[in-house]
Design a protein around this motif. Sequence first.
Motif, PDB file in Angstrom:
ATOM      1  N   UNK A  20     -40.394  18.626  -6.155  1.00 35.18           N
ATOM      2  CA  UNK A  20     -41.515  19.237  -6.642  1.00 35.18           C
ATOM      3  C   UNK A  20     -42.573  17.992  -7.303  1.00 35.18           C
ATOM      4  N   UNK A  21     -41.913  17.103  -7.682  1.00 33.93           N
ATOM      5  CA  UNK A  21     -42.554  16.022  -8.507  1.00 33.93           C
ATOM      6  C   UNK A  21     -43.535  15.454  -7.275  1.00 33.93           C
ATOM      7  N   UNK A  22     -42.990  14.892  -6.187  1.00 36.51           N
ATOM      8  CA  UNK A  22     -43.527  14.344  -5.248  1.00 36.51           C
ATOM      9  C   UNK A  22     -44.892  15.209  -4.846  1.00 36.51           C
ATOM     10  N   UNK A  23     -44.689  16.311  -4.629  1.00 33.69           N
ATOM     11  CA  UNK A  23     -45.686  17.429  -4.182  1.00 33.69           C
ATOM     12  C   UNK A  23     -46.881  17.486  -5.147  1.00 33.69           C
ATOM     13  N   UNK A  24     -46.505  17.344  -6.314  1.00 31.47           N
ATOM     14  CA  UNK A  24     -47.684  17.511  -7.403  1.00 31.47           C
ATOM     15  C   UNK A  24     -48.276  15.982  -7.379  1.00 31.47           C
ATOM     16  N   UNK A  25     -47.746  15.013  -6.974  1.00 30.44           N
ATOM     17  CA  UNK A  25     -48.233  13.877  -6.802  1.00 30.44           C
ATOM     18  C   UNK A  25     -49.217  13.640  -5.800  1.00 30.44           C
ATOM     19  N   UNK A  26     -48.688  14.308  -4.556  1.00 32.80           N
ATOM     20  CA  UNK A  26     -49.464  14.376  -3.431  1.00 32.80           C
ATOM     21  C   UNK A  26     -50.860  15.070  -3.657  1.00 32.80           C
ATOM     22  N   UNK A  27     -50.893  16.312  -4.363  1.00 31.94           N
ATOM     23  CA  UNK A  27     -51.947  16.988  -4.908  1.00 31.94           C
ATOM     24  C   UNK A  27     -53.030  16.173  -5.512  1.00 31.94           C
ATOM     25  N   UNK A  28     -52.529  15.695  -6.609  1.00 31.90           N
ATOM     26  CA  UNK A  28     -53.258  14.909  -7.595  1.00 31.90           C
ATOM     27  C   UNK A  28     -54.018  13.826  -6.937  1.00 31.90           C
ATOM     28  N   UNK A  29     -53.193  13.101  -5.970  1.00 32.59           N
ATOM     29  CA  UNK A  29     -53.861  11.842  -5.142  1.00 32.59           C
ATOM     30  C   UNK A  29     -55.109  12.754  -4.083  1.00 32.59           C
ATOM     31  N   UNK A  30     -54.686  13.711  -3.581  1.00 29.64           N
ATOM     32  CA  UNK A  30     -55.666  14.395  -2.673  1.00 29.64           C
ATOM     33  C   UNK A  30     -56.869  14.630  -3.335  1.00 29.64           C
ATOM     34  N   UNK A  45     -54.257  23.226 -11.728  1.00 31.44           N
ATOM     35  CA  UNK A  45     -52.849  24.090 -12.305  1.00 31.44           C
ATOM     36  C   UNK A  45     -52.007  24.116 -11.464  1.00 31.44           C
ATOM     37  N   UNK A  46     -50.871  24.000 -11.898  1.00 31.56           N
ATOM     38  CA  UNK A  46     -49.526  24.446 -11.148  1.00 31.56           C
ATOM     39  C   UNK A  46     -48.859  25.469 -11.418  1.00 31.56           C
ATOM     40  N   UNK A  47     -48.640  26.313 -10.227  1.00 33.01           N
ATOM     41  CA  UNK A  47     -48.124  27.395 -10.565  1.00 33.01           C
ATOM     42  C   UNK A  47     -46.947  27.846  -9.610  1.00 33.01           C
ATOM     43  N   UNK A  48     -45.679  28.183  -9.803  1.00 35.00           N
ATOM     44  CA  UNK A  48     -44.740  28.180  -8.797  1.00 35.00           C
ATOM     45  C   UNK A  48     -44.196  29.723  -8.698  1.00 35.00           C
ATOM     46  N   UNK A  49     -44.251  30.254  -7.583  1.00 39.07           N
ATOM     47  CA  UNK A  49     -44.063  31.662  -6.994  1.00 39.07           C
ATOM     48  C   UNK A  49     -42.936  31.806  -5.850  1.00 39.07           C
ATOM     49  N   UNK A  50     -41.860  32.289  -6.181  1.00 37.43           N
ATOM     50  CA  UNK A  50     -40.698  32.285  -5.467  1.00 37.43           C
ATOM     51  C   UNK A  50     -40.629  33.601  -4.551  1.00 37.43           C
ATOM     52  N   UNK A  51     -41.687  34.338  -4.574  1.00 40.61           N
ATOM     53  CA  UNK A  51     -41.574  35.600  -3.810  1.00 40.61           C
ATOM     54  C   UNK A  51     -42.395  35.120  -2.664  1.00 40.61           C
ATOM     55  N   UNK A  52     -42.820  36.455  -2.006  1.00 40.18           N
ATOM     56  CA  UNK A  52     -43.764  36.381  -0.600  1.00 40.18           C
ATOM     57  C   UNK A  52     -45.075  36.884  -1.057  1.00 40.18           C
ATOM     58  N   UNK A  53     -46.166  36.376  -0.455  1.00 36.15           N
ATOM     59  CA  UNK A  53     -47.397  37.056  -0.756  1.00 36.15           C
ATOM     60  C   UNK A  53     -48.297  35.906  -0.545  1.00 36.15           C
ATOM     61  N   UNK A  54     -49.637  36.384  -0.489  1.00 37.97           N
ATOM     62  CA  UNK A  54     -50.833  35.418  -0.331  1.00 37.97           C
ATOM     63  C   UNK A  54     -51.316  34.946  -1.464  1.00 37.97           C
ATOM     64  N   UNK A  55     -50.786  35.225  -2.774  1.00 38.17           N
ATOM     65  CA  UNK A  55     -50.990  34.680  -4.059  1.00 38.17           C
ATOM     66  C   UNK A  55     -50.058  34.809  -4.922  1.00 38.17           C
ATOM     67  N   UNK A  56     -50.216  34.278  -6.122  1.00 38.11           N
ATOM     68  CA  UNK A  56     -48.876  34.337  -7.080  1.00 38.11           C
ATOM     69  C   UNK A  56     -49.452  35.270  -8.152  1.00 38.11           C
ATOM     70  N   UNK A  57     -48.494  35.812  -9.001  1.00 40.03           N
ATOM     71  CA  UNK A  57     -48.611  36.763  -9.887  1.00 40.03           C
ATOM     72  C   UNK A  57     -49.126  36.130 -11.078  1.00 40.03           C
ATOM     73  N   UNK A  58     -49.985  37.009 -11.642  1.00 40.97           N
ATOM     74  CA  UNK A  58     -51.060  36.672 -12.771  1.00 40.97           C
ATOM     75  C   UNK A  58     -50.206  36.134 -14.097  1.00 40.97           C
ATOM     76  N   UNK A  59     -48.881  36.828 -14.157  1.00 37.81           N
ATOM     77  CA  UNK A  59     -48.213  36.688 -15.507  1.00 37.81           C
ATOM     78  C   UNK A  59     -47.287  35.433 -15.230  1.00 37.81           C
ATOM     79  N   UNK A  60     -47.306  34.680 -14.311  1.00 40.91           N
ATOM     80  CA  UNK A  60     -46.427  33.415 -14.079  1.00 40.91           C
ATOM     81  C   UNK A  60     -47.231  32.140 -14.841  1.00 40.91           C
ATOM     82  N   UNK A  61     -46.314  31.509 -15.415  1.00 41.97           N
ATOM     83  CA  UNK A  61     -46.790  30.222 -16.452  1.00 41.97           C
ATOM     84  C   UNK A  61     -47.685  29.428 -15.512  1.00 41.97           C
TER      85      UNK A  61
END
Length: 387
Positions: A20-30, A45-61
């Motif tokens: 997770x930390x490595x991916x965050x660093x890659x995104x920021x560098x990009x 903004x970083x949002x983690x969604x563990x389900x399946x779908x084309x977007x994350x749920x709006x109530x996730x932090x």
Amino acid sequence: VSVESVPKEDHNKLLEEPDMAKLKGQIIHHFEEHNKNGFKVENLQWQVYTGAGDCALSNLPFVQLWGQDFVTENIPSLNFKISPNAFFRTNTLATEALCRVVRAWALTKIVYKEENPQQQENQQLSSDAGPSAQPAVPKESPPPYTFGTKLDLPNQIFDIYCGVGTIGQFLAKEIAVIHNQNRGGAVPILVVGLDVSEKAVREAIENGKKNGLPNCEYTSGKAEETLVDQLRAARFKPGHRCVAVIDPPATGLNIAVVKAIRECPQFTRVVYVSCNPHSLVKDLAQFAKAQSNHMAGIPFKPLRAVAVDTSPGTENFEVIVLLERAKQGDYSEAVSERLKNRKKFFKNKRKKAKDKKKGNNNNNDDKKENSNDDEINESSNDEKSVN
């Protein structure tokens, strides 16, 4: 952004914290590299969604990776604070064009041909209402009404599905400018915004204060509940007029919203902004449906529609439709014409059934006559063979 730290076969698994930390660093560098080339990113903004779908749920932090936890968009003379989950059209210039159309249709006098425009005593629209706010009507089918520069200000505007207050505050600013130019003092026209998102409502309130619009009030909750509560609690004076500006999600309106507007006689006009033509057709049919035990209130009639290309280069667009409350006389004539057409339809249907039945009987008679002729011919042939 490539995720080199995660094997391809594990892409459907939840990342471990080091990955997770490595991916965050890659995104920021990009995006840092893109910003060096003039591409401006103010917020990540970083949002983690563990389900399946084309977007994350709006109530996730959200986890803030970069910048502030909001962005600010500007529409002439108005600023809007927008959080990651708040609804705001990504094309700001198209949003301004859309707001101008809504403003013209919500606040402009509709002059029918039988009326004399010179006898109407209305204020003039402020100078920033450009011709783009009044799309041209095809010359081959002129309507029985016109839109000029005359105003027809309501007493109250309901901004239903208001989001961060974009359309409602655009109207409120126009009303404040007109009021200051012509009368001065406090602005008597109230803009009431309703939205299901509590955070969006908080931002709408904050935006209203920053934009100097004390005539805007906001309530959070489902539209079908908050609108009904607002109308029940209202104490409308005689002659009080309301305009509903509706900007629903793609699913369209809850039927309770349509019923609440139809059953409240103070609503004389509806400006419907739709991003889904299928739900738009469904909702317009409910607004225009004749009175019945299931749908009370004099119906609305659609007057004008225009498409706004809010997403250039894609198949997506938005449609704005203006509806006006039908007059009792117009409604009676429409119902009478509808009954007349129904009688004509069933009369023709009975006639066709009768003609079809008559045709079948004639065919049967012809078959019977042909059968008798065949029998006579057969008996004649038998006599000849005997002889």
